[in-house]
Design an enzyme around this catalytic site. Sequence first.
Site, mmCIF file in Angstrom:
data_model
loop_
_atom_site.group_PDB
_atom_site.id
_atom_site.type_symbol
_atom_site.label_atom_id
_atom_site.label_comp_id
_atom_site.label_asym_id
_atom_site.label_seq_id
_atom_site.Cartn_x
_atom_site.Cartn_y
_atom_site.Cartn_z
ATOM 1 N N GLU A 67 4.735 -5.106 7.325
ATOM 2 C CA GLU A 67 3.765 -3.933 7.797
ATOM 3 C C GLU A 67 4.301 -3.490 9.053
ATOM 4 O OE1 GLU A 67 2.454 -6.516 6.130
ATOM 5 O OE2 GLU A 67 0.735 -5.628 4.805
ATOM 6 N N GLY A 126 0.599 -4.808 1.121
ATOM 7 C CA GLY A 126 -0.538 -5.039 -0.025
ATOM 8 C C GLY A 126 -0.043 -5.695 -1.063
ATOM 9 N N GLU A 146 -0.650 -9.046 -0.569
ATOM 10 C CA GLU A 146 -1.986 -9.348 -0.326
ATOM 11 C C GLU A 146 -2.884 -9.346 -1.703
ATOM 12 O OE1 GLU A 146 -1.689 -6.122 2.718
ATOM 13 O OE2 GLU A 146 -3.251 -7.410 3.917
ATOM 14 N N ALA A 154 0.650 -1.022 0.071
ATOM 15 C CA ALA A 154 -0.047 0.085 0.127
ATOM 16 C C ALA A 154 0.989 1.349 0.083
ATOM 17 C CB ALA A 154 -0.941 0.041 1.363
HETATM 18 N N1 CAA Z 1 4.719 3.454 -0.666
HETATM 19 C C1 CAA Z 1 5.040 4.381 -1.115
HETATM 20 N N2 CAA Z 1 6.318 4.427 -1.957
HETATM 21 C C2 CAA Z 1 7.010 3.326 -1.985
HETATM 22 C C3 CAA Z 1 6.747 2.202 -1.481
HETATM 23 C C4 CAA Z 1 5.370 2.052 -0.780
HETATM 24 N N3 CAA Z 1 4.790 0.934 -0.259
HETATM 25 N N4 CAA Z 1 7.592 1.158 -1.595
HETATM 26 C C5 CAA Z 1 8.487 1.835 -2.446
HETATM 27 N N5 CAA Z 1 8.052 3.280 -2.699
HETATM 28 C C6 CAA Z 1 8.889 4.214 -3.275
HETATM 29 C C7 CAA Z 1 10.133 4.692 -2.706
HETATM 30 O O1 CAA Z 1 9.511 5.530 -1.563
HETATM 31 C C8 CAA Z 1 11.109 5.386 -3.759
HETATM 32 O O2 CAA Z 1 10.548 6.685 -3.949
HETATM 33 P P1 CAA Z 1 11.323 7.790 -4.172
HETATM 34 O O3 CAA Z 1 12.229 7.488 -5.401
HETATM 35 O O4 CAA Z 1 10.405 8.953 -4.535
HETATM 36 O O5 CAA Z 1 12.127 7.893 -2.644
HETATM 37 C C9 CAA Z 1 10.553 4.599 -4.963
HETATM 38 O O6 CAA Z 1 9.602 3.771 -4.522
HETATM 39 C C10 CAA Z 1 11.807 3.518 -5.010
HETATM 40 O O7 CAA Z 1 11.698 2.558 -3.959
HETATM 41 P P2 CAA Z 1 13.245 2.323 -3.171
HETATM 42 O O8 CAA Z 1 14.211 3.709 -3.345
HETATM 43 O O9 CAA Z 1 13.086 2.333 -1.707
HETATM 44 O O10 CAA Z 1 13.793 1.170 -3.861
HETATM 45 P P3 CAA Z 1 14.908 -0.078 -3.213
HETATM 46 O O11 CAA Z 1 15.047 -0.831 -4.342
HETATM 47 O O12 CAA Z 1 15.747 0.779 -2.403
HETATM 48 O O13 CAA Z 1 13.768 -0.727 -2.120
HETATM 49 C C11 CAA Z 1 12.127 -2.009 -1.216
HETATM 50 C C12 CAA Z 1 12.790 -1.665 -2.554
HETATM 51 C C13 CAA Z 1 12.645 -2.814 -0.439
HETATM 52 C C14 CAA Z 1 10.777 -2.640 -2.104
HETATM 53 C C15 CAA Z 1 11.429 -0.598 -0.603
HETATM 54 O O14 CAA Z 1 11.193 0.239 -1.632
HETATM 55 C C16 CAA Z 1 10.531 -0.944 0.476
HETATM 56 O O15 CAA Z 1 10.886 -1.329 1.628
HETATM 57 N N6 CAA Z 1 9.321 -0.455 0.295
HETATM 58 C C17 CAA Z 1 8.464 -0.640 1.225
HETATM 59 C C18 CAA Z 1 7.778 -2.025 1.535
HETATM 60 C C19 CAA Z 1 6.732 -2.152 2.546
HETATM 61 O O16 CAA Z 1 6.634 -1.439 3.814
HETATM 62 N N7 CAA Z 1 5.494 -2.304 2.217
HETATM 63 C C20 CAA Z 1 4.278 -2.374 3.282
HETATM 64 C C21 CAA Z 1 3.353 -1.170 3.046
HETATM 65 S S1 CAA Z 1 2.081 -1.054 4.238
HETATM 66 C C22 CAA Z 1 0.879 -1.828 3.624
HETATM 67 O O17 CAA Z 1 1.024 -2.581 2.398
HETATM 68 C C23 CAA Z 1 -0.512 -2.130 4.639
HETATM 69 C C24 CAA Z 1 -1.307 -3.277 4.164
HETATM 70 O O18 CAA Z 1 -1.253 -4.201 4.818
HETATM 71 C C25 CAA Z 1 -1.986 -2.965 2.855
#
Ligand code: CAA
Length: 260
Positions: free
Chosen positions: A134, A111, A114, A67
């Site tokens: 999460e 998400g 999911e 998400a």
């Molecule tokens: N939401 C918003 N933006 C996101 C995102 C997310 N879930 N995941 C990645 N992005 C964005 C980053 O912020 C980044 O944007 P900027 O260039 O503007 O900074 C861009 O995508 C590229 O991401 P990274 O630079 O972080 O890429 P990476 O290759 O270094 O890392 C990754 C990849 C490990 C997937 C890392 O992006 C990450 O950990 N993302 C978040 C994963 C996460 O926590 N997901 C759960 C979200 S909460 C949820 O889903 C609730 C639910 O139950 C539905």
Amino acid sequence: MATYETLLVEQREGGVSLITINRPQALNALNGQVLADLTAAFSAYAADDTQRCAVVTGSEKAFAAGADIKEMVDKAAADFFIEDFFSGWQANLVATRKPWIAAVAGFALGGGCELAMMADFILAADTAKFGQPEIKLGVAPGMGGSQRLTRAVGKAVAMEMCLTGRMIGAEEAKQSGLVARVVPAAELVEEAVRTAQTIAAMPPLAAMINKEMVNLAFESGLAQAIQIERRLFQILTATDDRTEGMTAFIEKRPGVWKGR
Ligand code: CAA
């Protein structure tokens, strides 16, 4: 055909809709626009009798990285509740009666994992990584992940993934029962389309009812589910396609389906 801000949609030969999530700047993070676009694309798929199976995929790097955290960060708890945040995924995607496959390469996190688990089954590229991180954000899965993951992989692996945020790779996901098959990344989308074409060539009512039956195993107790299974089977025997399918088998020829 309709165009979407965050999706690419193609109709492939044999009644297959290929839906590609396309928000590369955010690793396909699932914001309100992606949900609105997927809702519209699924509604078009459901309404189009020529389309018999759908594939949802992402990019080589990310199916979806969760998400959209940037969309959620400033929302108050009351907003999440009043909007019934995440309910649209269940109502508009899970409720689809026609079959669909998730073709996952790269990250399927939060998400994203999911969403993949909402599909009827997952085909994974050897690069796929599944996780429910999460907890690291101080939350927990909110789109059905704690339930679907646990039913798919069992308590031990699901609990470890949810409590530690550890990602599992494609092979571990296969061994755990999360994905149906693992294929080389370069072949993922075409293999998913071929699989969807196989499903699309089946009698459509039988496809919908087979889907409903398997989902029953997820959603109800065994005794009740087996009784509903038997009734749904009995209903299918009333279709022209059942008569054709059984006759075609005995006559050693392919069936010709009417969808009735
Ligand atoms: N939401 C918003 N933006 C996101 C995102 C997310 N879930 N995941 C990645 N992005 C964005 C980053 O912020 C980044 O944007 P900027 O260039 O503007 O900074 C861009 O995508 C590229 O991401 P990274 O630079 O972080 O890429 P990476 O290759 O270094 O890392 C990754 C990849 C490990 C997937 C890392 O992006 C990450 O950990 N993302 C978040 C994963 C996460 O926590 N997901 C759960 C979200 S909460 C949820 O889903 C609730 C639910 O139950 C539905």
